[in-house]
Scaffold this motif. Structure first.
Motif, PDB file in Angstrom:
ATOM      1  N   MET A 139      44.797  50.189  46.368  1.00  0.00           N
ATOM      2  CA  MET A 139      45.802  49.317  46.918  1.00  0.00           C
ATOM      3  C   MET A 139      46.257  48.385  45.791  1.00  0.00           C
ATOM      4  O   MET A 139      45.453  47.915  45.006  1.00  0.00           O
ATOM      5  CB  MET A 139      45.234  48.501  48.079  1.00  0.00           C
ATOM      6  N   ARG A 140      47.532  48.135  45.733  1.00  0.00           N
ATOM      7  CA  ARG A 140      48.063  47.243  44.709  1.00  0.00           C
ATOM      8  C   ARG A 140      48.425  45.907  45.352  1.00  0.00           C
ATOM      9  O   ARG A 140      49.058  45.854  46.401  1.00  0.00           O
ATOM     10  CB  ARG A 140      49.288  47.863  44.069  1.00  0.00           C
ATOM     11  N   LEU A 141      47.990  44.830  44.695  1.00  0.00           N
ATOM     12  CA  LEU A 141      48.273  43.473  45.157  1.00  0.00           C
ATOM     13  C   LEU A 141      48.774  42.689  43.960  1.00  0.00           C
ATOM     14  O   LEU A 141      47.982  42.313  43.096  1.00  0.00           O
ATOM     15  CB  LEU A 141      47.020  42.833  45.752  1.00  0.00           C
ATOM     16  N   GLY A 142      50.081  42.497  43.881  1.00  0.00           N
ATOM     17  CA  GLY A 142      50.656  41.831  42.717  1.00  0.00           C
ATOM     18  C   GLY A 142      50.388  42.646  41.468  1.00  0.00           C
ATOM     19  O   GLY A 142      50.698  43.834  41.409  1.00  0.00           O
ATOM     20  N   ASP A 143      49.778  42.031  40.469  1.00  0.00           N
ATOM     21  CA  ASP A 143      49.468  42.713  39.216  1.00  0.00           C
ATOM     22  C   ASP A 143      48.087  43.340  39.206  1.00  0.00           C
ATOM     23  O   ASP A 143      47.617  43.792  38.167  1.00  0.00           O
ATOM     24  CB  ASP A 143      49.579  41.724  38.046  1.00  0.00           C
ATOM     25  N   PHE A 144      47.425  43.390  40.349  1.00  0.00           N
ATOM     26  CA  PHE A 144      46.073  43.925  40.432  1.00  0.00           C
ATOM     27  C   PHE A 144      46.027  45.224  41.226  1.00  0.00           C
ATOM     28  O   PHE A 144      46.739  45.393  42.206  1.00  0.00           O
ATOM     29  CB  PHE A 144      45.122  42.916  41.084  1.00  0.00           C
ATOM     30  N   GLU A 145      45.167  46.119  40.782  1.00  0.00           N
ATOM     31  CA  GLU A 145      44.867  47.353  41.493  1.00  0.00           C
ATOM     32  C   GLU A 145      43.488  47.171  42.107  1.00  0.00           C
ATOM     33  O   GLU A 145      42.502  47.009  41.387  1.00  0.00           O
ATOM     34  CB  GLU A 145      44.876  48.524  40.513  1.00  0.00           C
ATOM     35  N   LEU A 146      43.394  47.142  43.435  1.00  0.00           N
ATOM     36  CA  LEU A 146      42.137  46.897  44.132  1.00  0.00           C
ATOM     37  C   LEU A 146      41.504  48.208  44.567  1.00  0.00           C
ATOM     38  O   LEU A 146      42.195  49.158  44.926  1.00  0.00           O
ATOM     39  CB  LEU A 146      42.362  46.000  45.347  1.00  0.00           C
ATOM     40  N   VAL A 147      40.167  48.244  44.527  1.00  0.00           N
ATOM     41  CA  VAL A 147      39.452  49.431  44.985  1.00  0.00           C
ATOM     42  C   VAL A 147      39.512  49.502  46.507  1.00  0.00           C
ATOM     43  O   VAL A 147      39.585  48.480  47.180  1.00  0.00           O
ATOM     44  CB  VAL A 147      37.972  49.422  44.512  1.00  0.00           C
ATOM     45  N   GLU A 148      39.509  50.700  47.009  1.00  0.00           N
ATOM     46  CA  GLU A 148      39.522  50.874  48.460  1.00  0.00           C
ATOM     47  C   GLU A 148      38.353  51.745  48.870  1.00  0.00           C
ATOM     48  O   GLU A 148      37.980  52.639  48.127  1.00  0.00           O
ATOM     49  CB  GLU A 148      40.830  51.515  48.909  1.00  0.00           C
ATOM     50  N   PRO A 149      37.755  51.546  49.984  1.00  0.00           N
ATOM     51  CA  PRO A 149      38.045  50.490  50.947  1.00  0.00           C
ATOM     52  C   PRO A 149      37.467  49.158  50.458  1.00  0.00           C
ATOM     53  O   PRO A 149      36.431  49.118  49.806  1.00  0.00           O
ATOM     54  CB  PRO A 149      37.334  50.955  52.210  1.00  0.00           C
ATOM     55  N   LEU A 150      38.178  48.088  50.779  1.00  0.00           N
ATOM     56  CA  LEU A 150      37.703  46.762  50.395  1.00  0.00           C
ATOM     57  C   LEU A 150      36.500  46.376  51.257  1.00  0.00           C
ATOM     58  O   LEU A 150      36.515  46.567  52.464  1.00  0.00           O
ATOM     59  CB  LEU A 150      38.806  45.726  50.589  1.00  0.00           C
ATOM     60  N   PRO A 151      35.446  45.841  50.626  1.00  0.00           N
ATOM     61  CA  PRO A 151      34.290  45.406  51.412  1.00  0.00           C
ATOM     62  C   PRO A 151      34.598  44.118  52.164  1.00  0.00           C
ATOM     63  O   PRO A 151      35.545  43.406  51.843  1.00  0.00           O
ATOM     64  CB  PRO A 151      33.219  45.164  50.346  1.00  0.00           C
ATOM     65  N   GLU A 152      33.808  43.852  53.183  1.00  0.00           N
ATOM     66  CA  GLU A 152      33.930  42.581  53.899  1.00  0.00           C
ATOM     67  C   GLU A 152      33.460  41.479  52.954  1.00  0.00           C
ATOM     68  O   GLU A 152      32.373  41.567  52.380  1.00  0.00           O
ATOM     69  CB  GLU A 152      33.072  42.583  55.156  1.00  0.00           C
ATOM     70  N   LEU A 153      34.259  40.454  52.795  1.00  0.00           N
ATOM     71  CA  LEU A 153      33.931  39.361  51.880  1.00  0.00           C
ATOM     72  C   LEU A 153      33.824  38.055  52.645  1.00  0.00           C
ATOM     73  O   LEU A 153      34.627  37.776  53.526  1.00  0.00           O
ATOM     74  CB  LEU A 153      35.007  39.220  50.796  1.00  0.00           C
ATOM     75  N   SER A 154      32.815  37.271  52.305  1.00  0.00           N
ATOM     76  CA  SER A 154      32.714  35.929  52.876  1.00  0.00           C
ATOM     77  C   SER A 154      32.541  34.961  51.709  1.00  0.00           C
ATOM     78  O   SER A 154      31.505  34.896  51.081  1.00  0.00           O
ATOM     79  CB  SER A 154      31.529  35.839  53.841  1.00  0.00           C
ATOM     80  N   SER A 155      33.560  34.248  51.396  1.00  0.00           N
ATOM     81  CA  SER A 155      33.673  33.301  50.290  1.00  0.00           C
ATOM     82  C   SER A 155      33.498  33.973  48.920  1.00  0.00           C
ATOM     83  O   SER A 155      32.563  33.692  48.187  1.00  0.00           O
ATOM     84  CB  SER A 155      32.752  32.109  50.489  1.00  0.00           C
ATOM     85  N   PRO A 156      34.428  34.873  48.583  1.00  0.00           N
ATOM     86  CA  PRO A 156      34.378  35.542  47.287  1.00  0.00           C
ATOM     87  C   PRO A 156      34.721  34.590  46.143  1.00  0.00           C
ATOM     88  O   PRO A 156      35.402  33.587  46.341  1.00  0.00           O
ATOM     89  CB  PRO A 156      35.431  36.636  47.412  1.00  0.00           C
ATOM     90  N   HIS A 157      34.234  34.903  44.963  1.00  0.00           N
ATOM     91  CA  HIS A 157      34.518  34.135  43.755  1.00  0.00           C
ATOM     92  C   HIS A 157      34.976  35.076  42.658  1.00  0.00           C
ATOM     93  O   HIS A 157      34.575  36.240  42.634  1.00  0.00           O
ATOM     94  CB  HIS A 157      33.270  33.400  43.272  1.00  0.00           C
ATOM     95  N   ALA A 158      35.788  34.577  41.757  1.00  0.00           N
ATOM     96  CA  ALA A 158      36.219  35.356  40.586  1.00  0.00           C
ATOM     97  C   ALA A 158      35.712  34.646  39.337  1.00  0.00           C
ATOM     98  O   ALA A 158      35.822  33.429  39.211  1.00  0.00           O
ATOM     99  CB  ALA A 158      37.725  35.471  40.546  1.00  0.00           C
ATOM    100  N   ILE A 159      35.141  35.412  38.448  1.00  0.00           N
ATOM    101  CA  ILE A 159      34.673  34.880  37.168  1.00  0.00           C
ATOM    102  C   ILE A 159      35.464  35.598  36.091  1.00  0.00           C
ATOM    103  O   ILE A 159      35.476  36.826  36.038  1.00  0.00           O
ATOM    104  CB  ILE A 159      33.168  35.111  36.977  1.00  0.00           C
ATOM    105  N   VAL A 160      36.131  34.833  35.252  1.00  0.00           N
ATOM    106  CA  VAL A 160      36.955  35.428  34.203  1.00  0.00           C
ATOM    107  C   VAL A 160      36.592  34.843  32.848  1.00  0.00           C
ATOM    108  O   VAL A 160      35.965  33.795  32.760  1.00  0.00           O
ATOM    109  CB  VAL A 160      38.460  35.207  34.479  1.00  0.00           C
TER     110      VAL A 160
END
Length: 77
Positions: free
Chosen positions: A1-22
């Motif tokens: 699945m594409r979201l803006g400039d990102f390509e996300l893996v599918e199926p997306l897991p259930e997330l509860s308060s996800p964080h991004a570290i860059v």
């Protein structure tokens, strides 16, 4: 699945308060400290990839920041 400039893996897991570290390269990654820290955090938190930039060339100049190799004493470094 594409979201803006990102390509996300599918199926997306259930997330509860996800964080991004860059990490910003190259200046924060002096001596590979950024890469080593990010690798440690991934292992510590058992992180999984949820997505990646679909066209990293829009955000990163691959012609400027390239690994360098050279021969020294007959060995490639």
């Amino acid at each position: 699945m594409r979201l803006g400039d990102f390509e996300l893996v599918e199926p997306l897991p259930e997330l509860s308060s996800p964080h991004a570290i860059v990490m910003l390269d190259p200046w924060i990654n002096a001596g590979n400290v950024g890469s080593l820290t990010l690798t440690w955090l991934e292992k510590h938190f058992k992180a999984e990839e949820l997505g990646k930039l679909s066209r990293p060339g829009f955000f990163f100049d691959f012609t400027r920041y390239r690994p360098m190799s050279y021969y020294e004493g007959g060995q490639r470094r």
